[in-house]
Write an enzyme that holds these catalytic residues in place. Structure first.
Site, PDB file in Angstrom:
ATOM      1  N   ASP A   1     115.546 -50.366  24.223  1.00  0.00           N
ATOM      2  CA  ASP A   1     116.461 -50.170  25.354  1.00  0.00           C
ATOM      3  C   ASP A   1     117.000 -48.741  25.383  1.00  0.00           C
ATOM      4  OD1 ASP A   1     118.219 -50.517  27.468  1.00  0.00           O
ATOM      5  OD2 ASP A   1     119.766 -51.461  26.246  1.00  0.00           O
TER       6      ASP A   1
ATOM      7  N   ASP B   1     115.642 -46.560  32.539  1.00  0.00           N
ATOM      8  CA  ASP B   1     116.141 -47.630  31.665  1.00  0.00           C
ATOM      9  C   ASP B   1     115.000 -48.551  31.262  1.00  0.00           C
ATOM     10  OD1 ASP B   1     117.481 -49.578  30.314  1.00  0.00           O
ATOM     11  OD2 ASP B   1     118.714 -50.246  31.987  1.00  0.00           O
TER      12      ASP B   1
END
Length: 389
Positions: A54, A244
């Site tokens: 992430d 992201d």
């Protein structure tokens, strides 16, 4: 006996390490799985854990038997921490508490991470050994801080994983800690394959920098973008955008999303596609005269998109999205739009998610505050440019 040769050897080894990289295969896909994971070996003795990579967060944490108050399903037994707690006064603890440390006891550092999808993790910081195989052949087991998460709330689309690999640029991220120890440059890159899988790397010797399109960043945001549709400007501007890897799909704010849908629907007028209202895979799907088997069957009906960034006033840099970077084929054989309404999903920025980063190497150079990308075959692991001494 002079110490110079020994010091010289240590310096050479350190330079060699800083010039090397760590490479990890990735597993998963955008659809139908909806996630990627990477295997990290942690602990003494070392055990494998599947982590969700992430770039939208810093802290790496494992679901943890401390004991666990609330944990979600995990592929492996829960991580059992050693007694090596990170104290409250540690700079890493302070980096997680922007408004000052709020530790209940000075011997330990509590953390709480909230994610954009509503998921969260609460626990304490510990230190443990991470086993890494460097691209130049070295094997090292540095001690790094990670979260021992004993209270998790899952997001709306939970999947079985042991924890999260935080790839942000904060002090607590694994690559920042490795960089501080002089083991790698503070550079992260990933390559997500359209076929599924791909690879992730730390360090800067696995790509040719001269082939990369670079633009300056702040917190993994290249700034404001303009949407380009079929090579033409759309007037959809000032889209504050972030990359992201924790997001499967790409999100635009409501006005930009609605404008894009209007352009796509107009482009499909007269084409042999009609809306598939019965397909709930994603908010907008279309069916053909017969089920589609692959994106090759439909890409001719859709225009390429691009996001154009100003690059800090040094000329525009375009992040191109061919149809396969924003469409999926659903299990029903329909084609669905993998760009979603961010405002509706509670996102306050526009997000370039995994679907739009497929078949590109995307590089976050935290040493130079740059983000870059280039087309790549993500099914093939890259070779290191350095060799062992």
């Amino acid at each position: 006996m002079s110490m110079l040769p020994v010091l010289a050897q240590v310096t050479l080894l350190m330079l060699n390490r800083v010039g090397s990289s760590i490479l990890f295969p990735l597993h998963g896909n955008v659809y139908p799985m909806g996630f990627y994971n990477v295997t990290l070996n942690i602990g003494q003795p070392s055990k494998p854990y599947f982590l969700d990579p992430d770039t939208g967060s810093d802290l790496t944490w494992l679901q943890c038997d401390a004991p666990c108050v609330q944990c979600t399903e995990t592929p492996h037994p829960l991580y059992r921490p050693n007694k090596n707690l990170v104290p409250c006064k540690d700079p890493l603890c302070k980096s997680l508490h922007l408004h000052g440390c709020k530790c209940e006891t000075p011997e330990q550092c509590e953390y709480e991470v909230q994610y954009a999808d509503g998921g969260s993790s609460f626990g304490v910081l510990v230190k443990d050994a991470f086993s890494f195989n460097f691209a130049n052949g070295e094997q090292l087991k540095p001690r790094l801080a990670l979260g021992c998460g004993y209270d998790q709330s899952p997001g709306p689309f939970p999947h079985p994983f042991d924890g999260v690999l935080g790839l942000g640029k904060g002090k607590s991220s694994i690559v920042s800690q490795l960089s501080k120890q002089g083991l790698v440059q503070n550079v992260i890159g990933h390559c997500l394959s359209l076929q599924g899988g791909g690879y992730l790397f730390f360090g800067d010797d696995l790509y040719d920098s001269s082939r990369v399109l670079w633009t300056s960043i702040e917190n993994y945001s290249p700034g404001f973008a303009e949407l380009i549709f079929g090579g033409k400007t759309t007037g959809i501007k000032n889209l504050l955008t972030v990359f992201d890897s924790g997001s499967s799909y790409t999100y635009l704010n409501s006005p930009a999303y609605q404008a894009l849908i209007s352009l796509v629907k107009k482009e499909l007028t007269g084409k042999p596609l009609r809306e598939a209202l019965d397909d709930k895979t994603l908010p907008l799907c279309w069916k053909g005269q017969r089920p589609f088997k692959s994106l090759q069957d439909v890409r001719k009906y859709f225009k390429p998109l691009a996001l154009s960034f100003n690059n800090g006033g040094k000329g525009k840099t375009q992040f191109e999205l061919p149809p396969e970077a924003y469409l999926i084929i659903s299990r029903n054989g329909n084609v669905c739009l993998g760009i979603l309404d961010g405002t509706e999903a509670g996102q306050d920025v526009n997000i370039i998610g995994d679907i739009s980063m497929q078949d590109k190497v995307v590089i976050y150079n935290n040493e130079k505050q740059l983000i870059g990308w280039m087309p790549a075959n993500c099914d093939q692991l890259p070779k290191s440019k350095t060799t062992s001494f």
